[in-house]
Design an enzyme around this catalytic site. Structure first.
Site, PDB file in Angstrom:
ATOM      1  CB  CYS A 169      12.054  18.298 -11.821  1.00 30.67           C
ATOM      2  SG  CYS A 169      13.539  18.112 -10.841  1.00 30.67           S
TER       3      CYS A 169
ATOM      4  N   GLY B 135      -5.304  -9.155   2.907  1.00 27.49           N
ATOM      5  CA  GLY B 135      -5.977  -8.180   2.048  1.00 27.49           C
ATOM      6  C   GLY B 135      -5.281  -7.913   0.732  1.00 27.49           C
TER       7      GLY B 135
ATOM      8  CG  HIS C 148       3.873  -1.849  -4.823  1.00 28.77           C
ATOM      9  ND1 HIS C 148       2.726  -2.604  -4.873  1.00 28.77           N
ATOM     10  CD2 HIS C 148       4.865  -2.638  -5.306  1.00 28.77           C
ATOM     11  CE1 HIS C 148       3.006  -3.810  -5.364  1.00 28.77           C
ATOM     12  NE2 HIS C 148       4.303  -3.853  -5.633  1.00 28.77           N
TER      13      HIS C 148
ATOM     14  CG  ASN D 189      -1.876  -1.185   1.170  1.00 29.42           C
ATOM     15  OD1 ASN D 189      -2.018  -1.813   0.126  1.00 29.42           O
ATOM     16  ND2 ASN D 189      -2.507  -1.496   2.283  1.00 29.42           N
TER      17      ASN D 189
HETATM   18  C1  BJW Z   1     -10.099  -7.534   1.954  1.00 29.06           C
HETATM   19  C2  BJW Z   1     -10.913  -6.569   2.493  1.00 29.06           C
HETATM   20  C3  BJW Z   1     -10.997  -6.541   3.876  1.00 29.06           C
HETATM   21  C4  BJW Z   1     -11.000  -6.300   0.410  1.00 29.06           C
HETATM   22  N1  BJW Z   1     -10.320  -7.417   4.588  1.00 29.06           N
HETATM   23  N2  BJW Z   1      -9.456  -8.415   2.686  1.00 29.06           N
HETATM   24  C5  BJW Z   1       5.716 -12.560 -12.907  1.00 29.06           C
HETATM   25  C6  BJW Z   1       4.613 -13.104 -13.528  1.00 29.06           C
HETATM   26  C7  BJW Z   1       3.723 -12.290 -14.225  1.00 29.06           C
HETATM   27  C8  BJW Z   1       3.919 -10.911 -14.305  1.00 29.06           C
HETATM   28  C9  BJW Z   1       5.008 -10.383 -13.688  1.00 29.06           C
HETATM   29  C10 BJW Z   1       5.886 -11.197 -13.007  1.00 29.06           C
HETATM   30  N3  BJW Z   1       6.864 -10.383 -12.494  1.00 29.06           N
HETATM   31  C11 BJW Z   1       6.609  -9.119 -12.830  1.00 29.06           C
HETATM   32  C12 BJW Z   1       5.484  -9.070 -13.555  1.00 29.06           C
HETATM   33  C13 BJW Z   1       4.859  -7.828 -14.126  1.00 29.06           C
HETATM   34  C14 BJW Z   1       4.062  -7.023 -13.134  1.00 29.06           C
HETATM   35  C15 BJW Z   1       2.906  -7.878 -12.633  1.00 29.06           C
HETATM   36  O1  BJW Z   1       2.932  -8.420 -11.550  1.00 29.06           O
HETATM   37  N4  BJW Z   1       1.845  -7.952 -13.393  1.00 29.06           N
HETATM   38  C16 BJW Z   1       0.655  -8.730 -12.981  1.00 29.06           C
HETATM   39  C17 BJW Z   1      -0.576  -7.895 -13.161  1.00 29.06           C
HETATM   40  C18 BJW Z   1       0.621 -10.031 -13.726  1.00 29.06           C
HETATM   41  N5  BJW Z   1       4.882  -6.532 -12.033  1.00 29.06           N
HETATM   42  C19 BJW Z   1       5.642  -5.442 -12.133  1.00 29.06           C
HETATM   43  O2  BJW Z   1       5.696  -4.793 -13.164  1.00 29.06           O
HETATM   44  C20 BJW Z   1       6.447  -5.030 -10.932  1.00 29.06           C
HETATM   45  N6  BJW Z   1       7.798  -4.722 -11.269  1.00 29.06           N
HETATM   46  C21 BJW Z   1       8.666  -5.681 -11.599  1.00 29.06           C
HETATM   47  O3  BJW Z   1       8.362  -6.852 -11.640  1.00 29.06           O
HETATM   48  O4  BJW Z   1       9.931  -5.195 -11.852  1.00 29.06           O
HETATM   49  C22 BJW Z   1      10.840  -6.069 -12.497  1.00 29.06           C
HETATM   50  C23 BJW Z   1      10.705  -5.812 -13.961  1.00 29.06           C
HETATM   51  C24 BJW Z   1      10.919  -4.540 -14.414  1.00 29.06           C
HETATM   52  C25 BJW Z   1      10.829  -4.310 -15.777  1.00 29.06           C
HETATM   53  C26 BJW Z   1      10.472  -5.325 -16.616  1.00 29.06           C
HETATM   54  C27 BJW Z   1      10.237  -6.598 -16.133  1.00 29.06           C
HETATM   55  C28 BJW Z   1      10.357  -6.840 -14.772  1.00 29.06           C
HETATM   56  C29 BJW Z   1       5.917  -3.733 -10.326  1.00 29.06           C
HETATM   57  C30 BJW Z   1       4.552  -3.879  -9.769  1.00 29.06           C
HETATM   58  C31 BJW Z   1       4.062  -2.536  -9.264  1.00 29.06           C
HETATM   59  C32 BJW Z   1       2.618  -2.574  -8.819  1.00 29.06           C
HETATM   60  N7  BJW Z   1       2.152  -1.251  -8.591  1.00 29.06           N
HETATM   61  C33 BJW Z   1       0.774  -1.045  -8.165  1.00 29.06           C
HETATM   62  C34 BJW Z   1       0.431   0.455  -8.322  1.00 29.06           C
HETATM   63  C35 BJW Z   1       1.007   1.290  -7.188  1.00 29.06           C
HETATM   64  C36 BJW Z   1       0.603   2.707  -7.318  1.00 29.06           C
HETATM   65  C37 BJW Z   1      -0.906   2.929  -7.239  1.00 29.06           C
HETATM   66  O5  BJW Z   1      -1.581   2.532  -6.268  1.00 29.06           O
HETATM   67  O6  BJW Z   1      -1.431   3.531  -8.168  1.00 29.06           O
HETATM   68  O7  BJW Z   1       0.621  -1.494  -6.819  1.00 29.06           O
HETATM   69  S1  BJW Z   1      -0.388  -2.053  -9.054  1.00 29.06           S
HETATM   70  C38 BJW Z   1      -1.439  -2.353  -7.707  1.00 29.06           C
HETATM   71  O8  BJW Z   1      -1.482  -3.767  -7.402  1.00 29.06           O
HETATM   72  C39 BJW Z   1      -0.799  -1.660  -6.506  1.00 29.06           C
HETATM   73  C40 BJW Z   1      -0.994  -2.667  -5.432  1.00 29.06           C
HETATM   74  O9  BJW Z   1      -0.040  -2.481  -4.404  1.00 29.06           O
HETATM   75  C41 BJW Z   1      -0.837  -3.982  -6.152  1.00 29.06           C
HETATM   76  C42 BJW Z   1      -1.434  -5.133  -5.459  1.00 29.06           C
HETATM   77  O10 BJW Z   1      -2.806  -4.980  -5.321  1.00 29.06           O
HETATM   78  P1  BJW Z   1      -3.510  -5.469  -3.988  1.00 29.06           P
HETATM   79  O11 BJW Z   1      -2.960  -4.714  -2.846  1.00 29.06           O
HETATM   80  O12 BJW Z   1      -3.435  -6.930  -3.915  1.00 29.06           O
HETATM   81  O13 BJW Z   1      -5.003  -4.940  -4.199  1.00 29.06           O
HETATM   82  P2  BJW Z   1      -6.217  -5.609  -4.980  1.00 29.06           P
HETATM   83  O14 BJW Z   1      -7.205  -4.542  -5.200  1.00 29.06           O
HETATM   84  O15 BJW Z   1      -5.771  -6.375  -6.140  1.00 29.06           O
HETATM   85  O16 BJW Z   1      -6.794  -6.699  -3.951  1.00 29.06           O
HETATM   86  C43 BJW Z   1      -7.423  -6.333  -2.742  1.00 29.06           C
HETATM   87  C44 BJW Z   1      -7.686  -7.609  -1.979  1.00 29.06           C
HETATM   88  O17 BJW Z   1      -8.207  -7.280  -0.707  1.00 29.06           O
HETATM   89  C45 BJW Z   1      -8.722  -8.532  -2.649  1.00 29.06           C
HETATM   90  O18 BJW Z   1      -8.232  -9.870  -2.611  1.00 29.06           O
HETATM   91  C46 BJW Z   1      -9.953  -8.415  -1.747  1.00 29.06           C
HETATM   92  O19 BJW Z   1     -10.711  -9.621  -1.679  1.00 29.06           O
HETATM   93  C47 BJW Z   1      -9.316  -8.104  -0.428  1.00 29.06           C
HETATM   94  N8  BJW Z   1     -10.131  -7.349   0.507  1.00 29.06           N
HETATM   95  N9  BJW Z   1     -11.462  -5.822   1.394  1.00 29.06           N
HETATM   96  C48 BJW Z   1      -9.562  -8.373   3.902  1.00 29.06           C
HETATM   97  N10 BJW Z   1     -11.768  -5.604   4.460  1.00 29.06           N
END
Ligand code: BJW
Length: 245
Positions: A147, A187, A119, A102
């Protein structure tokens, strides 16, 4: 909710606990989860399409304004009982690490100390060209503002898709998971890597793993225990059952 005896006993004797949190823990504070529906000006965009350097290059004004909207909204919210319960657990165990995806700063506001923000943090701003945090900047006619050092565009200091995590953040997190006694995933949809690979570090070492989520995720089948429900309700109950009996 009643918790298995194994969980309570392991937590009571744990020396090292690592917790990975995602947007779900802040949902009860009123912060929309990342994959919640978009509204307003951004209704036609998926968050995944806005959180990329490509989107920023294409339409910096739109992406900047999306982040400013979220930043102002986040400034108004407060930590909830889930955040406070994690801060309380940190005080109960000798070594505790909170790895959060987060960007909302709510764990710090709740009193958590040992936190890795993998992140970034939406309240910080950095230069898109130089990748340097810029503390002092003003809103001007330029959107995004520029900047003061190099004239490049400013952007939020968060990690977008395709970008590297802050140096060392993943390595330190993964090492702590491998050396922990108990690992929590709370979460998070467990869809975004490399954060989503952290639980597998725990599985490979046979570390007790616990997921708290309102729904099943790709992780659910692999964890030792899945507690279904609101983090803000389950975590305080777990703290009471473990340390206040
Ligand atoms: C509750 C609840 C309650 C609700 N109680 N629960 C390997 C395989 C495939 C792809 C990749 C891989 N490695 C890398 C990748 C690419 C990519 C990636 O992962 N893509 C996927 C979509 C497949 N990753 C990246 O690009 C990362 N960088 C990287 O790998 O660098 C190396 C590299 C560089 C260059 C080229 C190649 C490699 C960077 C990832 C950055 C993610 N950034 C974000 C945005 C941040 C800024 C913003 O907020 O705007 O981060 S994306 C977004 O997703 C945000 C979050 O932190 C992140 C995770 O989401 P999260 O927190 O899980 O939220 P939700 O909404 O998805 O889920 C909420 C959950 O809560 C749900 O399950 C609900 O059920 C639950 N919930 N209420 C308990 N009350």
């Amino acid at each position: 909710m009643s918790f298995p005896e194994e969980v309570i006993r392991k937590l009571q004797s744990a020396e090292r606990i690592v917790v990975l949190t995602g947007a779900g823990i802040s949902a009860e504070s009123g912060v929309p989860t990342f994959r919640d529906a978009q509204s307003g000006l951004w209704a036609n965009y998926k968050p995944e399409e806005l959180a990329t350097p490509q989107a920023f290059r294409r339409n910096p004004k739109m992406v900047w304004e999306w982040y400013m909207m979220r930043r102002e909204m986040i400034k108004k919210v407060k930590p909830n009982p889930g955040h406070f319960a994690l801060a309380a657990i940190e005080k109960k165990v000798p070594r505790f690490l909170l790895v959060t995806q987060n960007i909302d700063n709510l764990h710090h506001l709740a009193g958590s100390k040992n936190v890795i923000e993998i992140h970034g943090n939406i309240q910080r701003t950095k230069c898109f060209d130089e990748d340097i945090v810029v503390d002092k900047w003003e809103l001007t006619k330029d959107v995004p503002p520029l900047c003061p050092r190099c004239g490049g565009m400013l952007r939020p200091d968060v990690v977008w898709f395709g970008e590297m995590l802050p140096p060392g953040a993943f390595e330190r997190s993964a090492e702590a998971v491998r050396n922990s006694d108990v690992f929590f995933s709370i979460g998070t949809s467990s869809l975004v890597y490399p954060a989503a690979s952290l639980p597998y570090e725990a599985f490979s070492k046979g570390i007790l793993s616990i997921e708290i989520n309102v729904e099943e995720t790709p992780l659910t089948a692999h964890v030792d225990h899945h507690f279904r429900g609101l983090a803000g309700e389950i975590l305080p109950q777990l703290v009471s059952a473990t340390w206040l009996t």
